[in-house]
Write an enzyme that holds these catalytic residues in place. Structure first.
Site, mmCIF file in Angstrom:
data_model
loop_
_atom_site.group_PDB
_atom_site.id
_atom_site.type_symbol
_atom_site.label_atom_id
_atom_site.label_comp_id
_atom_site.label_asym_id
_atom_site.label_seq_id
_atom_site.Cartn_x
_atom_site.Cartn_y
_atom_site.Cartn_z
ATOM 1 N N GLU A 1 -5.566 -122.262 -36.313
ATOM 2 C CA GLU A 1 -4.277 -122.281 -35.632
ATOM 3 C C GLU A 1 -4.403 -122.814 -34.204
ATOM 4 O OE1 GLU A 1 -2.934 -118.234 -36.248
ATOM 5 O OE2 GLU A 1 -2.047 -118.781 -38.164
ATOM 6 N N ASP B 1 -1.677 -114.241 -45.388
ATOM 7 C CA ASP B 1 -1.624 -113.621 -44.060
ATOM 8 C C ASP B 1 -0.840 -112.322 -44.080
ATOM 9 O OD1 ASP B 1 -2.040 -113.277 -41.373
ATOM 10 O OD2 ASP B 1 -0.472 -114.658 -40.741
ATOM 11 N N GLU C 1 -10.557 -107.444 -43.270
ATOM 12 C CA GLU C 1 -9.570 -107.333 -42.181
ATOM 13 C C GLU C 1 -8.208 -107.001 -42.766
ATOM 14 O OE1 GLU C 1 -9.425 -110.650 -39.381
ATOM 15 O OE2 GLU C 1 -7.327 -110.255 -38.910
ATOM 16 N N GLU D 1 3.295 -106.687 -38.886
ATOM 17 C CA GLU D 1 3.876 -108.004 -38.633
ATOM 18 C C GLU D 1 4.851 -108.428 -39.731
ATOM 19 O OE1 GLU D 1 0.954 -111.050 -38.018
ATOM 20 O OE2 GLU D 1 2.442 -112.651 -37.903
#
Lengths: 675, 675
Positions: free
Chosen positions: A279, A358, A380, A386
């Protein structure tokens, strides 16, 4: 800024002597430390003793006495032959009727003390209790995405309590935070955002050494290693070099000297987290190098100091064209890292997101788990919500995490190994491993914005320490600790809301694993085509016939990144788990699911159900008025559940209308779908 | 910051004596001013004399002589009996073979001089020329949406040259700007954004009086009145009052005193522009008052100083729910203001956007034009290309403006009156009227970002002054002036690109008047559902059958805001102009248009054509290499046309794919539509 004690309230139990005796709580009142050698030197020893004494005093009304004459009724002991690092045993089954907390080391004792207090605070009897707790994961980590200006990327709980105005904050809240997360077994913390920009690049310079060292020392008292996120371009930005090429001798030497300087100033530093070539962040690709080159170069530099390099695998083409149906973002982690298996040094750990996209509400497990066989791996996850309601919606994530941990990858020779077995290092005997969560904290009074979101922080710690815990039990434990003094009906209702929250959120948002359908950038609220033509590789490809991404061998071939039989399971529409159907297959609206419902009717039904459940959470909560001891917490949750119920209706209507407009099929049950 | 002279280059024509004589240019060399009384007092007199002398010297190589002995070959004269304010006559048909510029007043003379220089600069012969120019519109205004921090809302040409860091700028560029816009007849300018926030609220306080007065005086030399945008909540924010209720005596008195103070400090101020109760701005609705109450209160306060209040009609519910199909944003201007017809004072002018939505590439004319019969009206257009390519795409807007001005509203008793007739005050004998454009300037070197966008600035001025001009002639005139010294082929190509640019832009963007389909907030680039579920009332309602908003009597009833026969024309799908079909009707994809094409095939065809035309503009431009005298301008335009061609392809593909995914109908011509 005021802040609560969250689950560490230790509210007085107001028990009678008889009750105390029945539960063996009276045994807590006199204690001895039987192997004080070595322990005293541990920075957490004094702290765990005071935590124990204050905790018991707070819960039972009497402060424990430390005795030296053999009259103790509770014994703290360290036994390096017991278990592994951080392990402890709580044993109240000894013949003399009294108790012992025996640990592998001082940190194990710290965890044992917090656990013992949790057991008492939730009113469990110690009589006959024997709990052996050997941590599942060597590293149990929180990743904070805090920026040095005080903002938090994907933060939903206020500002950072680590940084403000490009300064590092060290104050009472630092200690309160360390105590809070240590109490559930967290042993590593990254304090700054993985996107390392501007001032954060200077965290490894003498501009910040004093404060970083001070932080690391407070953390150390709670058994926590401080980590920093690193800017791969630091040799350029700080060192004035032309490049940050990991094979350039000048760069190698710069890092070597830099790490010598950093560790001289902050000797307790655990290591570094790196987001490279991701990113827009700099990385080895710029120089035609690969991620093993990049990670190993840093690993060599920190190796003399026992440092670790945690290297993120979130590498994908974020400039995709929607017209390109060959490129599949889901494939990218595996495509980039699988060829490097075996090339990483022992003090490198790859940090792999739970799914290939994601942190969506539903994703398949990342295929690097089970793919990689010669590489240290960490899982993770994201407790910052989010994509799961941003702590305005309640969404208890432990049931999701549990499914991920329990997923069997079918590695050759390790057919029964789950994700939990891999990251724990059990299956592959890796040198390093663990689990990290993107943290959901901020300087809000209640730490997590939504009071109920703290269950994810508590639960993540508990699950990281023991991947076999039952999410519902953890939810209950947390509710009892946090809402101590509330009615049993309230505790039951909270547990019920938590346990139904992830399924409800999934129902009223994007269907069957397709994900996204959120507003771009901030990611809150529905927007079915919000990302459909954007550059991020996150498409659902809905048309007049159906919806879904063909990731089979006829499509992008992503299914083949899994081991058999998982590959075939996903490949075949009949065996593909239906909750992931649209992730793997393009499915017509009239396709009949195992429930006998068509896809379109399933979409309508789940969205009506999901919104109804969100409404139900609010109704339930309203009935609890006066039953929650902390009235401010009651009001805060009431406000958020109201927001959630409204938002769920918006989700329901936008998703239903979107699909109705696509295919023109009416709801069989005749409910209102806007045209 | 360097800046060009745009169309005021006055490049030397390098004519022979004989050529000069043939075109009567030799007559410009000696001149007299025959009615100097009164003229000398005009602030623009000295300026127009020097403009004339320098312009002629620059074009012809000799500086004109002013003579007093009757030997002049050109006469400047003021004749208050000629025409109306600002009118002028250029006459080279007098028997003695020489010329005269006769004007109603000094400002008319100023415009006459600029016009005369334009004629010479474009090489037109003066022999036999007689041009009577009586301005169509009393007010010919630019609205700058400049913020005091130096940003420009919807600005695509760099930063503001009026403001920076909350300061008012007065410098050489101020004068260059005034000269530029005066040269095409602009006589009023609002320098600050209609959204008046923070520092801009203080423009009417002594913090800024000195600079505002200085600005107004420079403007005055060019015949331009300075206006300011006003914050309706100023009595609260500046005056410390509790309310800004227009009927509150304290508020009325505050404004009265404030305006006395303002006009004492800035006597040349033309008046104020007000955006009230619009997109979150304060207004009379807060106090249960209407817009007549609000506007008249301010009008009374400025009346003693000859000030005007320009009151915007852009009032709508910007918190609409997409599920609400009854509310129609298109109706809002009419619904809010029509009941107030006749209630506004003579020094109030309602400023009405050209269409009922917001500057889309195609909208019907606002129904308040032809509705209101007892109210001063101004037309508001936007040359800032917010929705028409943001000055990255070429989009010459005069053909659109011309269509709007020529639209017949069928007011009772004024059946032939067009919009131009209304705003000019001709039809209704209003006390005030005119036309305003949201400006497209900034501190970019070339003023307008895209060099070709300057045609809109030039053209707007020319059209505002004379609503009968032909857009193509204006385009040619502008191209000749701006690209003086380039080849004839280049000038022809530029005119051709300009004239084809609006239709091309319309083709590759949203079809048949439906509008929007842009990315939210910044409004650049395609996003078909970008606004579809948002709160702005801008929906296209596309589903599997078709697309469009039913604004007939069966739908929102918007068609009935027009006078007959317009109402019926729009009401009936057969008579509705097809370029507005989707604005007024929900149309199935298989509906057959007058061309014999289905709607879906029309969408595909226009999008392929539009993108091809954008590509064609680029190809044409590439062929002009070496033919454009200003090489930097050539490169700048080349870069923008490249961007446009790429963007047009993106538009084409996203729109085509969107509709293909909706209905599954393939392109009859088998061109590539992505799935």
């Amino acid at each position: 800024m005021e802040y609560t004690e969250a689950w560490l309230k230790y509210r007085c139990l107001s028990l009678s002597r008889q009750q105390c005796e029945e539960k063996l709580y009276n045994s807590l009142i006199s204690y001895a430390v039987t192997s004080e050698e070595g322990l005293k030197e541990s920075p957490c020893f004094a702290m765990l003793i005071s935590e124990f004494e204050q905790g018991v005093e707070s819960l039972l009304g009497s402060r424990p006495c430390r005795v030296y004459d053999g009259s103790e009724t509770l014994r703290f002991a360290v036994d390096p032959t017991f278990g592994t690092q951080d392990a402890y045993l709580i044993d109240f089954t000894q013949k003399d009727g009294f108790g012992a907390v025996t640990a592998h080391d001082a940190k194990g004792l710290l965890y044992g003390v917090f656990r013992l207090l949790q057991l008492v605070a939730t009113g469990q009897t110690l009589a006959g209790l024997k709990q052996t707790c050997i941590p599942s994961n060597p590293l149990r980590m929180l990743n904070h995405w805090d920026n040095m200006d005080g903002s938090i990327e994907r933060g939903y709980s206020g500002r950072s309590f680590f940084f403000a105005d490009d300064q590092v904050l060290v104050n009472e809240r630092t200690r309160a935070y360390a105590r809070l997360v240590a109490s559930v077994g967290i042993n590593a913390v990254v304090i700054n955002n993985v996107n390392v920009r501007s001032a954060a690049t200077y965290l490894i310079t003498d501009r910040y050494f004093d404060k970083v060292r001070a932080l690391s020392e407070i953390f150390d008292e709670y058994g926590i290693s401080l980590y920093l996120s690193l800017n791969f371009a630091a040799p350029i930005e700080l060192g004035g070099l032309e490049v940050s090429d990991p094979l350039d001798p000048g760069v190698i030497n710069w890092w070597k000297e830099k790490m010598a300087e950093v560790y001289a100033a902050v000797p307790k530093l655990g290591g570094f987290l790196v987001k490279a070539d991701s990113e827009g962040r700099p990385g080895p690709f710029t120089y035609g190098r690969d991620h093993a080159d990049g990670a190993n170069m840093l690993a060599r530099a920190v190796q003399p100091y026992g440092g670790r390099i945690i290297w993120r695998c979130f590498v994908y083409n974020c400039r995709q064209d929607w017209r390109d149906t060959k490129t599949d973002r889901a494939r990218s982690g595996y495509d980039n890292f699988m060829p490097l298996d075996g090339r990483f040094l022992d003090n490198v750990i790859l940090q792999i997101k739970n799914g290939p996209m994601d942190f969506q509400v539903r994703e398949p497990v990342h295929p690097l788990f089970g793919g990689l066989m010669h590489t240290n791996q960490m899982l993770e996850v994201q407790i910052a919500q989010e994509y799961t309601g941003q702590q305005k919606h309640v969404c208890y994530l432990l049931p999701m995490f549990k499914q991920i941990l329990d997923f069997k990858t079918y590695m050759p020779g390790h057919e029964d190994a789950t994700v939990a077995d891999i990251i724990s290092t059990r299956a592959l005997k890796n040198a390093n491993g663990g689990i990290a969560a993107v943290a959901n904290t901020g300087n809000d009074e209640n730490w997590t914005g939504h009071d109920l979101a703290a269950a994810n922080l508590y639960g993540f710690g508990r699950l990281a320490f023991d991947t076999t815990v039952d999410p519902e039990s953890v939810a209950r434990e947390w509710a009892q600790l946090t809402f101590a003094g509330s009615t049993q009906e309230a505790i039951d209702a909270i547990v019920d809301i938590l346990m139904r929250s992830w399924p409800a959120y999934e129902k009223y948002t994007s269907p069957l694993g397709i994900g996204w359908m959120v507003n771009p950038n901030h990611h809150y609220g529905p927007n079915v085509e919000g990302y459909e033509f954007d550059r991020w590789g996150t498409y659902h490809r809905a048309n007049w016939r159906g919806i879904g991404v063909d990731r089979t061998t006829k499509g992008t071939g992503y299914t083949m990144q899994y081991r058999e039989p998982n590959a075939s399971m996903y490949e075949n529409v009949e065996t593909c788990p239906e909750e992931l159907l649209l992730f793997f297959h393009f499915i017509p609206y009239d396709y009949v699911l195992k429930t006998g419902k068509t896809l379109i009717q399933h979409i309508y039904d789940t969205h009506f159900e999901g919104a109804q459940e969100a409404e139900g959470f609010l109704d339930t909560w309203k009935k609890l008025e006066g039953q929650i001891e902390d009235k401010e917490a009651y009001e805060r949750v009431l406000e958020r559940l109201t927001i959630q119920a409204d938002s769920a209706v918006e989700w329901r209507d936008r998703i239903n209308t979107y699909f109705y407009r696509r295919c023109g099929v009416s709801d069989q049950k005749g409910r209102k779908i806007y045209e």
